[in-house]
Design an enzyme around this catalytic site. Structure first.
Site, PDB file in Angstrom:
ATOM      1  N   HIS A   1     -10.273  -5.433  -2.866  1.00  0.00           N
ATOM      2  CA  HIS A   1      -9.071  -5.540  -2.575  1.00  0.00           C
ATOM      3  C   HIS A   1      -8.974  -6.153  -1.112  1.00  0.00           C
ATOM      4  CE1 HIS A   1      -9.764  -1.222  -2.234  1.00  0.00           C
ATOM      5  NE2 HIS A   1      -9.083  -1.311  -1.191  1.00  0.00           N
TER       6      HIS A   1
ATOM      7  N   ASP B   1       0.983  -1.306  -0.106  1.00  0.00           N
ATOM      8  CA  ASP B   1       0.194  -0.107  -0.114  1.00  0.00           C
ATOM      9  C   ASP B   1       0.859   1.257  -0.068  1.00  0.00           C
ATOM     10  OD1 ASP B   1      -3.334   0.526   1.005  1.00  0.00           O
ATOM     11  OD2 ASP B   1      -1.642   2.202   0.998  1.00  0.00           O
ATOM     12  N   ILE B   2       0.567   2.191  -0.674  1.00  0.00           N
ATOM     13  CA  ILE B   2       1.399   3.476  -0.844  1.00  0.00           C
ATOM     14  C   ILE B   2       1.306   4.282   0.347  1.00  0.00           C
ATOM     15  CG2 ILE B   2      -0.520   4.839  -1.898  1.00  0.00           C
ATOM     16  CD1 ILE B   2       1.672   5.526  -4.102  1.00  0.00           C
TER      17      ILE B   2
ATOM     18  N   GLU C   1     -12.085   3.447  -0.775  1.00  0.00           N
ATOM     19  CA  GLU C   1     -11.951   4.659  -1.775  1.00  0.00           C
ATOM     20  C   GLU C   1     -11.490   3.995  -3.318  1.00  0.00           C
ATOM     21  OE1 GLU C   1      -8.741   6.712   0.342  1.00  0.00           O
ATOM     22  OE2 GLU C   1     -10.166   7.473   1.767  1.00  0.00           O
ATOM     23  N   VAL C   2     -11.032   2.797  -3.406  1.00  0.00           N
ATOM     24  CA  VAL C   2     -10.576   2.396  -4.499  1.00  0.00           C
ATOM     25  C   VAL C   2     -11.639   1.143  -5.084  1.00  0.00           C
ATOM     26  CG1 VAL C   2      -9.004   0.999  -6.173  1.00  0.00           C
ATOM     27  CG2 VAL C   2      -8.288   2.916  -4.564  1.00  0.00           C
TER      28      VAL C   2
HETATM   29  P1  AMP Z   1      -9.595   1.454   0.185  1.00  0.00           P
HETATM   30  O1  AMP Z   1      -9.552   2.560   1.138  1.00  0.00           O
HETATM   31  O2  AMP Z   1     -10.122  -0.111   1.041  1.00  0.00           O
HETATM   32  O3  AMP Z   1     -10.396   1.375  -0.964  1.00  0.00           O
HETATM   33  O4  AMP Z   1      -8.238   1.181   0.018  1.00  0.00           O
HETATM   34  C1  AMP Z   1      -7.467   1.786  -1.008  1.00  0.00           C
HETATM   35  C2  AMP Z   1      -5.912   1.630  -0.716  1.00  0.00           C
HETATM   36  O5  AMP Z   1      -5.402   1.855  -1.961  1.00  0.00           O
HETATM   37  C3  AMP Z   1      -5.520   2.776   0.186  1.00  0.00           C
HETATM   38  O6  AMP Z   1      -5.132   2.103   1.511  1.00  0.00           O
HETATM   39  C4  AMP Z   1      -4.477   3.351  -0.489  1.00  0.00           C
HETATM   40  O7  AMP Z   1      -3.411   3.940   0.254  1.00  0.00           O
HETATM   41  C5  AMP Z   1      -4.161   2.578  -1.478  1.00  0.00           C
HETATM   42  N1  AMP Z   1      -3.492   3.004  -2.852  1.00  0.00           N
HETATM   43  C6  AMP Z   1      -4.107   3.855  -3.756  1.00  0.00           C
HETATM   44  N2  AMP Z   1      -3.275   4.084  -4.702  1.00  0.00           N
HETATM   45  C7  AMP Z   1      -2.234   3.133  -4.688  1.00  0.00           C
HETATM   46  C8  AMP Z   1      -1.206   2.725  -5.544  1.00  0.00           C
HETATM   47  N3  AMP Z   1      -0.960   3.395  -6.717  1.00  0.00           N
HETATM   48  N4  AMP Z   1      -0.231   1.986  -4.956  1.00  0.00           N
HETATM   49  C9  AMP Z   1      -0.524   1.379  -4.117  1.00  0.00           C
HETATM   50  N5  AMP Z   1      -1.482   1.545  -3.042  1.00  0.00           N
HETATM   51  C10 AMP Z   1      -2.334   2.193  -3.442  1.00  0.00           C
END
Ligand code: AMP
Ligand code: ZN
Length: 110
Positions: free
Chosen positions: A102, A32-33, A97-98
């Site tokens: 996952h 995770d970034i 958020e994504v």
């Molecule tokens: P969620 O809130 O469950 O949708 O988690 C999305 C996660 O994706 C967050 O913890 C972000 O930090 C992570 N994230 C978003 N963009 C990236 C990326 N390019 N590389 C790695 N992690 C990411």
């Protein structure tokens, strides 16, 4: 299957360079970034599925692979004995958020 606006589909398709800690036919694993813990991995199915709500009955192997790979990654990252958390955020109210399914794996605290 893939969604052209989806950041995780772009990572899967290598349009966004990301180091994969693991990859097979079904899923990828990367860091995770914005880590919430010393170890914070994301386990992401290659199939674009919006959230847990959108899982179909035929997706059961994807779900089991996510969990079994989380078990293996915990051992690989040496957090299996100390302990770790696995979680899915589901839709906005659940912190998602994504919008590509996952599984989070966090651990490695002192
Ligand atoms: P969620 O809130 O469950 O949708 O988690 C999305 C996660 O994706 C967050 O913890 C972000 O930090 C992570 N994230 C978003 N963009 C990236 C990326 N390019 N590389 C790695 N992690 C990411
Ligand atoms: Zn996607």
């Amino acid at each position: 299957m893939e969604n052209e606006d989806c950041i995780f589909c772009k990572i899967i398709n290598k349009q966004i360079p990301t180091e994969f800690l693991y990859e097979d036919d079904q899923l990828i694993v990367f860091k995770d970034i914005n880590p919430l813990a010393p170890i914070h991995l994301l386990l992401v199915p290659k199939k674009h599925i919006r959230s847990i709500n959108d899982l179909e009955d035929s997706d059961t192997t994807i779900v089991s692979d996510l969990i079994m790979t989380a078990r293996d990654m915990a051992e690989k990252m040496s957090v299996n004995k100390s302990g770790y958390r696995l979680f899915f955020n589901v839709e906005k109210g659940g912190g998602q958020e994504v919008f590509h399914l996952h599984l989070h794996l966090i651990g490695g605290w002192e």
